[in-house]
Design a protein around this motif. Structure first.
Motif, PDB file in Angstrom:
ATOM      1  N   ARG A 555      44.742  33.105  51.843  1.00 31.58           N
ATOM      2  CA  ARG A 555      42.818  32.620  51.416  1.00 31.58           C
ATOM      3  C   ARG A 555      43.713  31.520  50.201  1.00 31.58           C
ATOM      4  NH1 ARG A 555      39.424  37.359  48.677  1.00 31.58           N
ATOM      5  NH2 ARG A 555      39.774  38.727  50.164  1.00 31.58           N
ATOM      6  N   HIS A 556      41.734  30.323  50.509  1.00 29.83           N
ATOM      7  CA  HIS A 556      42.209  29.429  49.401  1.00 29.83           C
ATOM      8  C   HIS A 556      42.632  28.532  49.484  1.00 29.83           C
ATOM      9  CE1 HIS A 556      38.745  31.876  48.000  1.00 29.83           C
ATOM     10  NE2 HIS A 556      39.007  31.962  47.152  1.00 29.83           N
ATOM     11  N   GLY A 557      43.598  28.567  51.052  1.00 30.41           N
ATOM     12  CA  GLY A 557      44.407  27.731  51.391  1.00 30.41           C
ATOM     13  C   GLY A 557      46.485  28.495  51.107  1.00 30.41           C
ATOM     14  N   GLN A 558      46.583  29.564  50.283  1.00 26.34           N
ATOM     15  CA  GLN A 558      47.177  29.901  50.017  1.00 26.34           C
ATOM     16  C   GLN A 558      47.914  30.861  50.973  1.00 26.34           C
ATOM     17  OE1 GLN A 558      47.213  32.438  45.415  1.00 26.34           O
ATOM     18  NE2 GLN A 558      48.896  30.649  45.418  1.00 26.34           N
ATOM     19  N   GLY A 559      49.065  32.125  50.712  1.00 28.07           N
ATOM     20  CA  GLY A 559      49.505  33.201  51.658  1.00 28.07           C
ATOM     21  C   GLY A 559      49.893  34.265  50.938  1.00 28.07           C
ATOM     22  N   LYS A 560      49.952  35.322  51.239  1.00 27.48           N
ATOM     23  CA  LYS A 560      50.625  36.131  50.675  1.00 27.48           C
ATOM     24  C   LYS A 560      49.283  36.828  49.379  1.00 27.48           C
ATOM     25  CE  LYS A 560      54.587  34.836  49.940  1.00 27.48           C
ATOM     26  NZ  LYS A 560      56.048  34.797  49.680  1.00 27.48           N
ATOM     27  N   TRP A 561      48.129  36.043  49.596  1.00 25.38           N
ATOM     28  CA  TRP A 561      47.065  36.918  48.845  1.00 25.38           C
ATOM     29  C   TRP A 561      47.241  38.218  48.256  1.00 25.38           C
ATOM     30  CZ3 TRP A 561      42.617  39.715  48.077  1.00 25.38           C
ATOM     31  CH2 TRP A 561      41.737  38.792  46.942  1.00 25.38           C
ATOM     32  N   LEU A 562      47.079  39.140  48.747  1.00 27.99           N
ATOM     33  CA  LEU A 562      46.596  41.008  48.529  1.00 27.99           C
ATOM     34  C   LEU A 562      48.099  41.136  47.909  1.00 27.99           C
ATOM     35  CD1 LEU A 562      44.840  42.585  48.498  1.00 27.99           C
ATOM     36  CD2 LEU A 562      46.131  43.650  51.018  1.00 27.99           C
ATOM     37  N   LEU A 563      49.443  40.322  48.214  1.00 23.16           N
ATOM     38  CA  LEU A 563      50.518  40.481  47.964  1.00 23.16           C
ATOM     39  C   LEU A 563      50.668  40.154  46.044  1.00 23.16           C
ATOM     40  CD1 LEU A 563      53.253  42.807  48.590  1.00 23.16           C
ATOM     41  CD2 LEU A 563      54.378  40.255  49.514  1.00 23.16           C
ATOM     42  N   ARG A 564      50.428  39.221  46.080  1.00 22.06           N
ATOM     43  CA  ARG A 564      50.200  38.220  44.386  1.00 22.06           C
ATOM     44  C   ARG A 564      49.423  39.130  43.446  1.00 22.06           C
ATOM     45  NH1 ARG A 564      51.500  32.826  45.064  1.00 22.06           N
ATOM     46  NH2 ARG A 564      51.769  32.361  47.157  1.00 22.06           N
ATOM     47  N   GLN A 565      48.648  40.117  44.107  1.00 19.67           N
ATOM     48  CA  GLN A 565      47.186  40.377  43.862  1.00 19.67           C
ATOM     49  C   GLN A 565      47.274  42.201  43.390  1.00 19.67           C
ATOM     50  OE1 GLN A 565      44.067  38.970  42.927  1.00 19.67           O
ATOM     51  NE2 GLN A 565      45.782  37.969  44.445  1.00 19.67           N
ATOM     52  N   PRO A 572      52.852  38.223  35.260  1.00 20.48           N
ATOM     53  CA  PRO A 572      50.740  37.542  34.196  1.00 20.48           C
ATOM     54  C   PRO A 572      50.955  36.258  35.675  1.00 20.48           C
ATOM     55  CG  PRO A 572      51.808  38.017  32.708  1.00 20.48           C
ATOM     56  CD  PRO A 572      53.489  38.286  33.206  1.00 20.48           C
ATOM     57  N   LYS A 573      49.885  35.756  35.690  1.00 15.84           N
ATOM     58  CA  LYS A 573      50.060  34.746  36.806  1.00 15.84           C
ATOM     59  C   LYS A 573      51.235  33.526  37.297  1.00 15.84           C
ATOM     60  CE  LYS A 573      46.607  33.153  40.456  1.00 15.84           C
ATOM     61  NZ  LYS A 573      44.879  32.608  40.259  1.00 15.84           N
ATOM     62  N   ALA A 574      51.364  32.876  35.881  1.00 19.56           N
ATOM     63  CA  ALA A 574      51.681  32.196  35.570  1.00 19.56           C
ATOM     64  C   ALA A 574      52.840  32.773  36.144  1.00 19.56           C
ATOM     65  CB  ALA A 574      51.244  31.493  34.017  1.00 19.56           C
ATOM     66  N   LEU A 575      53.637  32.724  35.896  1.00 17.15           N
ATOM     67  CA  LEU A 575      55.255  32.944  35.848  1.00 17.15           C
ATOM     68  C   LEU A 575      55.635  33.061  37.772  1.00 17.15           C
ATOM     69  CD1 LEU A 575      56.401  35.704  33.690  1.00 17.15           C
ATOM     70  CD2 LEU A 575      56.744  33.557  32.885  1.00 17.15           C
ATOM     71  N   VAL A 576      55.173  33.485  38.475  1.00 20.79           N
ATOM     72  CA  VAL A 576      55.676  33.673  39.689  1.00 20.79           C
ATOM     73  C   VAL A 576      54.676  32.317  40.253  1.00 20.79           C
ATOM     74  CG1 VAL A 576      56.489  35.963  39.475  1.00 20.79           C
ATOM     75  CG2 VAL A 576      53.452  35.627  39.659  1.00 20.79           C
ATOM     76  N   GLU A 577      53.331  32.087  40.251  1.00 22.83           N
ATOM     77  CA  GLU A 577      52.895  30.838  40.782  1.00 22.83           C
ATOM     78  C   GLU A 577      53.481  29.294  40.784  1.00 22.83           C
ATOM     79  OE1 GLU A 577      50.417  30.852  43.346  1.00 22.83           O
ATOM     80  OE2 GLU A 577      50.058  33.299  43.258  1.00 22.83           O
TER      81      GLU A 577
END
Length: 655
Positions: A555-565, A572-577
């Motif tokens: 989604r939105h040009g990004q893989g593993k979208w659901l796994l990220r959720q 926190p998102k900032a630690l892994v993005e």
């Protein structure tokens, strides 16, 4: 986690001779099972089973192998873990089919299930990773089987009138009947794929049992036995796409977290210390986060770092570890330490293997084994949840290219190739502050030249084969070779998805994942007597993943979208993005620097001609272009170098 081996010799031989031969084979697998060893022989039939044990469940003598079923019908040599074996024991008890248990090992559970349900029904009910050899005394049949996703290895084949099998080729080579004739056709496959894909092996007459397959060999007609599947990945794909999970994003994340959490909890069962690899990326961070969520104590996590820019993820892993509260161990590795591993690689992998992430995988396994005997890994997330960049390319670049006339694509490819990869890297580095975050990437120069190759492909299937190939025409490289058909070239074996990105994911899960990634992890870990477990490859996670619609993966040009959720619920998102980074080493600069003399010796034109496996001209051309800096041919050259190093090591170790 263990090692197994054995053979059947229809000529009949003295028991002492059979045992001596099996002992020689078993000794080659000591690294896979340093805690115990066992051997069983039926002289009348001429069959021998041997096993090396790494004790994980039931450390007592009750876990000793080869193991007999309660009534003596089955004798098994087993490698792996059955994560639901306690539930299977409960099921046996409910059916009044449980024996008087001698211990609490999963191997004892398996042979009890064989007695109650038969071998194939047991395979259907097992959740785990495994390879085994079992002798059925009643039916006089040898049965070999391998887990659904191919986590554990199993080689087999006929050498004259002796049938050999084992966890690694080095065990088979120790038998006096073994003939080490290199299969040039398999060598061509190796040049394309970085590995020799199943069912092939580097030696003639030797094969790998495919994932999800069983081979039954009746002694009365031993050569009639052929492998057949008890579980098909393509069936999972078809069933999942035909019965999609229709729910909100939140509900889908709940379902994924529940199933993945259950798989992780089951895989944390161990009678010895257990930990996890942690790179700080999406997959390993998710596994560790869910481990920590169910653990009463801090999970032990491990990572290695490199000083070179672009190859070090240790700082990211440390940040995730601090947030989750794990007991974290990191080791910064000098280039010299990593390079020192290279001479060991031919012995660790025992057939040519050239995924260069084999080096850091060995080093992190070595570090991990100092404190634990079992480590969970995040492998499988890319193939199941759309993580590789090529899936994004398939959805965007390739779709757009289909609308361009052929001459326009050729012109674009030519323009991309006029700038060297090094120059592309420099341009992108200067422009990076101005680029959106999602456009930033590692090694942009190589990606630009790969895009040029993609532009010239006639269709999506050819595009995938191109990106999966190190050498594009290996048949012309290997003297006297005819490249065999594989999953990637045999359209009759392809999954039906109706979508190129999903088709690529299904193909990777049946080729790149078991033939490259899982081989790399198994051999690198077992060389250090470390058991690895891969919770994302629990077949129930796989089946759920294929019910998830593609828009919840990419989604939105990004893989593993659901796994990220799922991960964002714990970290926190900032630690892994950050841009995706492979687990690699600066091989390109090493080949121009500290490895140059070693590589030059192996790639010497006179030597290549004398050995007569390769056409030396394209190899020397790529070597000279790489040394000059005009191109980065690190991966193609590493493939040749790993074969050359393996060939040299094989000759030194020959009797």
């Amino acid at each position: 986690m263990c090692g197994l081996t054995g053979f059947w010799n229809g000529r009949g031989a003295g028991g002492e001779t059979l045992r001596d031969q099996a002992e020689s084979m078993s000794r080659q697998l000591t690294h896979r099972g340093p805690d115990d060893s066992g051997l069983w022989c039926d002289e009348a039939v001429g069959i021998v089973l041997a096993q090396r044990r790494l004790s994980i469940l039931d450390l007592s003598d009750a876990g000793h192998q080869p193991m007999h079923s309660a009534g003596g019908r089955y004798v098994i040599a087993f490698n792996g873990e059955i994560y639901n074996h306690l539930q299977l024991r409960e099921r046996l008890a409910a059916e009044s089919a449980a024996p008087a248990w001698r211990g609490h090992s999963d191997t004892e559970t398996v042979v009890a299930c064989f007695v109650a349900w038969g071998i194939e029904r047991t395979l259907q009910r097992c959740v785990g990773m495994f390879a085994f050899a079992v002798w059925d005394r009643q039916e006089r049949t040898l049965v070999l089987a391998r887990d659904r996703m191919g986590e554990k290895p199993l080689y087999y084949g006929w050498c004259s009138d002796t049938f050999l099998f084992g966890s690694e080729l080095k065990a088979l080579k120790a038998h006096p009947a073994f003939s080490a004739d290199i299969d040039r056709n398999a060598l061509a496959l190796f040049l394309r794929h970085d590995c020799v894909p199943a069912p092939y092996a580097i030696y003639r007459g030797i094969f790998k049992l495919r994932p999800g397959h069983v081979l039954r060999m009746p002694i009365d007609a031993p050569r009639d036995g052929q492998p057949r599947p008890y579980w098909r990945y393509n069936d999972v794909v078809s069933k999942g796409l035909g019965d999609p999970l229709v729910c909100s994003d939140t509900e889908a994340a709940d379902a994924l977290e529940k199933q993945l959490g259950a798989s992780i909890s089951a895989q944390m069962l161990s009678d010895v210390p257990l930990g996890a690899f942690l790179s700080g990326g999406i997959d390993s961070s998710t596994v560790v986060a869910l481990m920590q969520a169910v653990s009463r104590r801090s999970v032990k996590t491990f990572t290695i770092g490199f000083e070179e820019d672009g190859y070090d993820e240790a700082a990211h892993a440390a940040a995730v570890a601090r947030h989750l509260g794990t007991e974290h161990t990191e080791l910064y590795v000098r280039s010299a330490d990593a390079i020192d591993v290279i001479p060991r690689l031919p012995f660790i992998f025992c057939e040519p293997f050239s995924d260069c992430s084999q080096i850091p995988t060995f080093l992190v396994s070595q570090l991990t084994r100092r404190e634990v005997s079992v480590a969970l890994s995040g492998d499988g997330g890319d193939e199941l949840f759309g993580g590789y960049n090529r899936y994004l390319t398939a959805r965007t670049t390739w779709k757009r290219m289909l609308h361009l006339p052929k001459f326009a694509r050729q012109a674009m490819a030519g323009a991309l190739r006029t700038i060297s990869p090094a120059a592309w890297d420099s341009l992108v580095e200067h422009a990076e502050p101005l680029l959106p975050k999602r456009w930033r990437m590692s090694t942009p120069g190589d990606k630009a030249h790969k895009l040029a190759e993609v532009l010239l492909q006639p269709n999506g299937h050819a595009f995938f084969l191109n990106v999966a190939s190190q050498w594009k025409d290996p048949e012309s490289m290997v003297i006297g070779a005819r490249e065999p058909s594989t999953l990637l070239t045999d359209a009759d074996t392809w999954p039906s998805t109706g979508n190129l990105a999903q088709w690529m994911m299904a193909m990777d899960a049946q080729s790149y994942l078991p033939d490259d990634i899982l081989v790399k992890v198994d051999r690198a870990a077992m060389a250090n007597s470390l058991e690895t477990r891969v919770p994302m490859l629990d077949h129930r996670v796989v089946e759920l993943a294929w019910r998830l619609p593609l828009h919840q993966k990419i989604r939105h040009g990004q893989g593993k979208w659901l796994l990220r959720q799922v991960l964002y619920r714990h970290v926190p998102k900032a630690l892994v993005e950050r841009p995706k980074m492979g687990f690699g080493v600066p091989l390109d600069s090493w080949l121009r620097g500290p490895l140059r003399d070693w590589a030059e010796t192996l790639l010497d034109e006179k030597r290549l001609r004398q050995e007569s496996y390769f056409d030396p001209i394209p190899i020397r051309q790529k070597w000279e272009e790489h040394l000059s800096g005009r191109r980065n041919w690190q991966h193609a050259l590493w493939t040749v170098l790993m074969f050359q190093a393996w060939l040299e090591a094989s000759r030194r170790s020959s009797p």
